[in-house]
Design an enzyme around this catalytic site. Structure first.
Site, PDB file in Angstrom:
ATOM      1  CB  SER A   1     -10.311   1.020  10.696  1.00 39.38           C
ATOM      2  OG  SER A   1     -10.716   0.132  11.732  1.00 39.38           O
TER       3      SER A   1
ATOM      4  CE1 TYR B   1      -5.556  -2.120   9.335  1.00 38.53           C
ATOM      5  CE2 TYR B   1      -6.816  -1.505  11.283  1.00 38.53           C
ATOM      6  CZ  TYR B   1      -6.771  -1.878   9.948  1.00 38.53           C
ATOM      7  OH  TYR B   1      -7.942  -1.998   9.234  1.00 38.53           O
TER       8      TYR B   1
HETATM    9  P1  NAD Z   1      -8.333  -7.805   2.270  1.00 30.20           P
HETATM   10  O1  NAD Z   1      -7.044  -8.280   2.834  1.00 30.20           O
HETATM   11  O2  NAD Z   1      -9.363  -8.797   1.836  1.00 30.20           O
HETATM   12  O3  NAD Z   1      -8.054  -6.821   1.029  1.00 30.20           O
HETATM   13  C1  NAD Z   1      -6.966  -5.943   0.986  1.00 30.20           C
HETATM   14  C2  NAD Z   1      -6.418  -5.913  -0.433  1.00 30.20           C
HETATM   15  O4  NAD Z   1      -5.364  -4.935  -0.500  1.00 30.20           O
HETATM   16  C3  NAD Z   1      -5.805  -7.241  -0.887  1.00 30.20           C
HETATM   17  O5  NAD Z   1      -6.342  -7.618  -2.141  1.00 30.20           O
HETATM   18  C4  NAD Z   1      -4.322  -6.952  -0.980  1.00 30.20           C
HETATM   19  O6  NAD Z   1      -3.648  -7.718  -1.973  1.00 30.20           O
HETATM   20  C5  NAD Z   1      -4.328  -5.467  -1.316  1.00 30.20           C
HETATM   21  N1  NAD Z   1      -3.055  -4.826  -1.011  1.00 30.20           N
HETATM   22  C6  NAD Z   1      -2.259  -5.015   0.077  1.00 30.20           C
HETATM   23  N2  NAD Z   1      -1.142  -4.263  -0.029  1.00 30.20           N
HETATM   24  C7  NAD Z   1      -1.229  -3.590  -1.210  1.00 30.20           C
HETATM   25  C8  NAD Z   1      -0.384  -2.662  -1.872  1.00 30.20           C
HETATM   26  N3  NAD Z   1       0.802  -2.287  -1.360  1.00 30.20           N
HETATM   27  N4  NAD Z   1      -0.787  -2.160  -3.061  1.00 30.20           N
HETATM   28  C9  NAD Z   1      -1.975  -2.539  -3.618  1.00 30.20           C
HETATM   29  N5  NAD Z   1      -2.807  -3.419  -3.034  1.00 30.20           N
HETATM   30  C10 NAD Z   1      -2.445  -3.943  -1.843  1.00 30.20           C
HETATM   31  O7  NAD Z   1      -8.958  -6.857   3.381  1.00 30.20           O
HETATM   32  P2  NAD Z   1     -10.314  -6.003   3.477  1.00 30.20           P
HETATM   33  O8  NAD Z   1     -10.971  -6.375   4.723  1.00 30.20           O
HETATM   34  O9  NAD Z   1     -11.074  -6.009   2.213  1.00 30.20           O
HETATM   35  O10 NAD Z   1      -9.647  -4.565   3.703  1.00 30.20           O
HETATM   36  C11 NAD Z   1      -9.834  -3.472   2.854  1.00 30.20           C
HETATM   37  C12 NAD Z   1      -9.605  -2.213   3.668  1.00 30.20           C
HETATM   38  O11 NAD Z   1     -10.542  -2.177   4.745  1.00 30.20           O
HETATM   39  C13 NAD Z   1      -8.221  -2.092   4.296  1.00 30.20           C
HETATM   40  O12 NAD Z   1      -7.756  -0.765   4.189  1.00 30.20           O
HETATM   41  C14 NAD Z   1      -8.493  -2.446   5.746  1.00 30.20           C
HETATM   42  O13 NAD Z   1      -7.549  -1.884   6.617  1.00 30.20           O
HETATM   43  C15 NAD Z   1      -9.871  -1.877   5.954  1.00 30.20           C
HETATM   44  N6  NAD Z   1     -10.613  -2.412   7.087  1.00 30.20           N
HETATM   45  C16 NAD Z   1     -10.845  -3.736   7.225  1.00 30.20           C
HETATM   46  C17 NAD Z   1     -11.543  -4.208   8.325  1.00 30.20           C
HETATM   47  C18 NAD Z   1     -11.792  -5.677   8.543  1.00 30.20           C
HETATM   48  O14 NAD Z   1     -12.263  -6.061   9.613  1.00 30.20           O
HETATM   49  N7  NAD Z   1     -11.522  -6.524   7.577  1.00 30.20           N
HETATM   50  C19 NAD Z   1     -12.019  -3.312   9.286  1.00 30.20           C
HETATM   51  C20 NAD Z   1     -11.786  -1.955   9.127  1.00 30.20           C
HETATM   52  C21 NAD Z   1     -11.082  -1.518   8.010  1.00 30.20           C
END
Ligand code: NAD
Length: 257
Positions: free
Chosen positions: A143, A157
């Site tokens: 991130s 986080y």
């Molecule tokens: P999201 O919540 O839509 O997707 C995350 C997915 O991970 C979900 O489907 C959830 O069920 C799954 N998950 C959670 N715990 C799990 C586990 N123990 N085992 C397997 N699957 C699991 O969120 P997103 O925005 O698509 O996030 C994806 C990645 O991007 C994450 O690592 C997040 O930290 C990172 N990220 C997101 C943002 C943002 O603003 N959304 C910014 C920077 C980084």
């Protein structure tokens, strides 16, 4: 097609970045192993791919559990014969994650177990499979907060994502001569469920947007496009990078009026 004859394992494939990437990779010719703990969402992702006439299989795996991580890689090799792309993308942002004083130890542990140990376990079992395939590409979702302090406290986080970035660099060096590339994808703030459940009022959203030079949140589809580049042979000389896809937020000292 940019991923023809490749097999890609994608964690967190039930929503957000993971789902968009699964669909895009499949459209680009990859056979996709979609991994999540949300089975309904995962099956839906696979159905979307199959309806487009492409190939995918869903595997239930909690990335923080070694046996599950081992099994997801086993299913990939058993189903499609090899593994070429490993996208360690699953992650959580806990609603009780706050500053060091107020954050419960259990929240810290859960966040670290999924966001950081989950990436370690994915690599522990996935990298030997990439070796067996003669090389490959690992993409770990970090991130922008791995590089910047966060605007609102979320100590576990932020620390977990810093760990993902450091781990990515080390793996990139260790495996550089094995035709295995390892890069971190560093998204900026996205208009996905994960962030919008916290930025749930217009005022909160506007407060965050002030810091983004482009003046808008990113889309999961835009992260999928970046992951596609890192997964494909087009990035054959790219390893150990912090691949920022953040609307300029990390470059900004002040944002334009
Ligand atoms: P999201 O919540 O839509 O997707 C995350 C997915 O991970 C979900 O489907 C959830 O069920 C799954 N998950 C959670 N715990 C799990 C586990 N123990 N085992 C397997 N699957 C699991 O969120 P997103 O925005 O698509 O996030 C994806 C990645 O991007 C994450 O690592 C997040 O930290 C990172 N990220 C997101 C943002 C943002 O603003 N959304 C910014 C920077 C980084």
């Amino acid at each position: 097609m940019r991923l023809a004859n490749k097999v890609a394992l994608i964690t967190g494939a039930s929503s957000g970045i993971g789902r968009e990437t699964s669909v895009l990779f499949a459209n680009e010719g990859a056979k996709v192993v979609a991994v999540d703990i949300n089975d309904a969402g995962g099956e839906e992702t696979v159905n979307m791919i199959k309806q487009a006439g492409c190939e995918a299989v869903y595997v239930h795996a909690d990335v923080s559990k070694a046996a599950d991580a081992e099994n997801m890689v086993r299913v990939a090799e058993q189903t499609y014969g090899q593994l070429n792309i490993l996208f360690n993308n699953a992650g959580i942002m806990h609603s009780d994650d706050d500053n060091a004083i107020t954050t419960e130890e259990a929240v810290w542990d859960l966040t670290m177990n999924i966001n950081l140990k989950g990436v370690f376990l994915g690599c522990k079992y996935g990298i030997p499979a990439l070796r067996r395939a003669g090389g490959g590409s690992v993409i770990n979702t970090a991130s922008f907060v791995a590089l910047l302090g966060a605007a609102t406290p979320q100590i576990a986080y932020t620390a977990s994502k810093g760990g993902v970035l450091a781990l990515t660099r080390e793996l990139a060096i260790v495996h550089a001569r094995e035709n295995i590339r390892v890069n971190a994808l560093c998204p900026g703030p996205l208009r996905t469920e994960m962030l919008m459940k916290f930025l749930n009022t217009e005022e909160k959203r506007q407060r965050r947007l002030v810091h983004i030079p482009m003046g808008r949140f990113g889309e999961a589809k835009e992260m999928a496009q970046a992951a596609l580049y890192l997964a494909s042979d087009e990035s054959s000389y790219v390893t150990g990078t912090e691949f920022l896809v953040d609307g300029g937020i990390t470059a900004a000292y002040v944002t334009p009026e």
